[in-house]
Scaffold this motif. Structure first.
Motif, short mmCIF file in Angstrom:
data_model
loop_
_atom_site.label_atom_id
_atom_site.label_comp_id
_atom_site.label_asym_id
_atom_site.label_seq_id
_atom_site.Cartn_x
_atom_site.Cartn_y
_atom_site.Cartn_z
N CYS A 144 32.18 123.96 -44.06
CA CYS A 144 33.17 123.33 -44.92
C CYS A 144 34.11 124.64 -45.45
O CYS A 144 33.40 125.85 -46.08
N TYR A 149 33.82 115.60 -49.08
CA TYR A 149 34.82 116.86 -50.20
C TYR A 149 33.85 116.56 -51.65
O TYR A 149 34.85 116.83 -52.56
N SER A 201 40.63 114.83 -48.38
CA SER A 201 40.06 114.58 -47.43
C SER A 201 41.42 114.20 -46.34
O SER A 201 41.12 114.50 -45.13
N LYS A 236 42.64 116.00 -42.69
CA LYS A 236 42.78 115.10 -41.58
C LYS A 236 44.02 115.21 -40.92
O LYS A 236 44.40 115.18 -39.71
#
Length: 204
Positions: free
Chosen positions: A8, A26, A139, A143
Motif C-alpha cells: 500500500c 484503505y 478507494s 481505482k
C-alpha cells in the motif's frame, strides 16, 4: 528484475494486510494509537509525534500523487489523439480520458486536505463517519487513477466514465457530511485547544 511485492503506497505496509478481513482496503487512513497509557511526558510526546506523522505523511503522499497526475494530464492529449485514431471517432468521444485525469487531480487535492482536517477532528461518531467517507473516496480515486493510466489499447471508456462520475459523487458526499454534521466547528474547537495548550501549561 521486478520484485512483484505488492504494498500500500499510503501506509507502505504489505497489501496482504489490506482487505475486508482487516477493516477495508484503505482502513490505514485511520490512526490507531499504541496500546496503554502513560503519565510520562516523554511517552506522551512520542505518541503525539506518531499521530502527527500519520496524518502528515498521508497529506504529503496525496500532494505528491496530485503533482504526478498533473504531469500525466499534459500527456493526456497525446494519448487522446492516439485513442481517437484507434476508435475512429471524434475528439469529443475521447474527452473522457482528460476528464478522468482532472477528477483524479481534484480528488488528490481534497484527500490531501482531509488528512489535515482529520488531525484536528476529535474522536467520536462524527470522525468515524468522516473516515468512512474518506476511505471510500480514497478507494475510488486509486481505482480511477489505475484505470486512466492503462495503455490506450486497454482503456475501457464506459468503465472510466462510470468511475469518474462515482468518484465525483464521493467528493460531494464527503464535503456535505463535513458541513451538515458540524465537523468544521468541532475541528476548529480542537485546533484552538491544541494551540492554547502550551500557553496554559506555561501559566499553570
Amino acid at each position: 528484475r521486478i520484485c512483484k511485492h505488492d504494498f500500500c503506497w499510503i501506509c507502505m505496509g504489505p497489501w496482504s494486510d489490506h482487505g475486508s478481513s482487516t477493516g477495508g482496503f484503505y482502513n490505514c487512513n485511520k490512526f490507531t494509537p499504541g496500546v496503554g497509557t502513560s503519565s510520562d511526558e516523554a511517552v506522551k510526546a512520542k505518541q503525539e509525534l506518531e499521530r502527527y506523522l500519520h496524518y502528515y505523511q498521508r497529506y504529503a503522499q496525496h500532494q505528491q500523487a496530485a503533482q504526478i497526475a498533473a504531469k500525466q494530464r499534459k500527456e493526456a492529449e497525446n494519448r487522446m489523439t492516439k485513442l481517437q485514431g484507434q476508435m475512429g471517432s471524434g475528439w469529443i468521444d475521447v474527452q473522457f480520458l482528460d476528464q478522468a485525469v482532472q477528477q483524479v487531480i481534484e480528488s488528490r487535492k481534497v484527500l490531501k486536505y482531509t488528512y489535515a482536517f482529520a488531525y484536528y477532528l476529535p474522536d467520536g461518531p462524527k470522525k468515524v463517519l468522516f473516515e468512512h467517507n474518506q476511505a471510500d473516496l480514497e478507494s475510488y480515486t486509486e481505482k480511477l487513477s489505475e484505470l486512466s493510466e492503462k495503455p490506450v489499447e486497454q482503456l475501457k471508456r464506459t468503465e472510466v466514465i462510470n468511475y469518474t462520475r462515482v468518484t465525483a459523487k464521493f467528493i460531494k458526499s464527503l464535503l456535505q457530511s463535513v458541513e451538515q454534521e458540524g465537523m468544521v466547528e468541532l475541528a476548529t474547537e480542537e485546533a484552538i485547544k491544541l494551540r492554547d495548550a502550551p500557553t496554559r501549561a506555561r501559566g499553570s
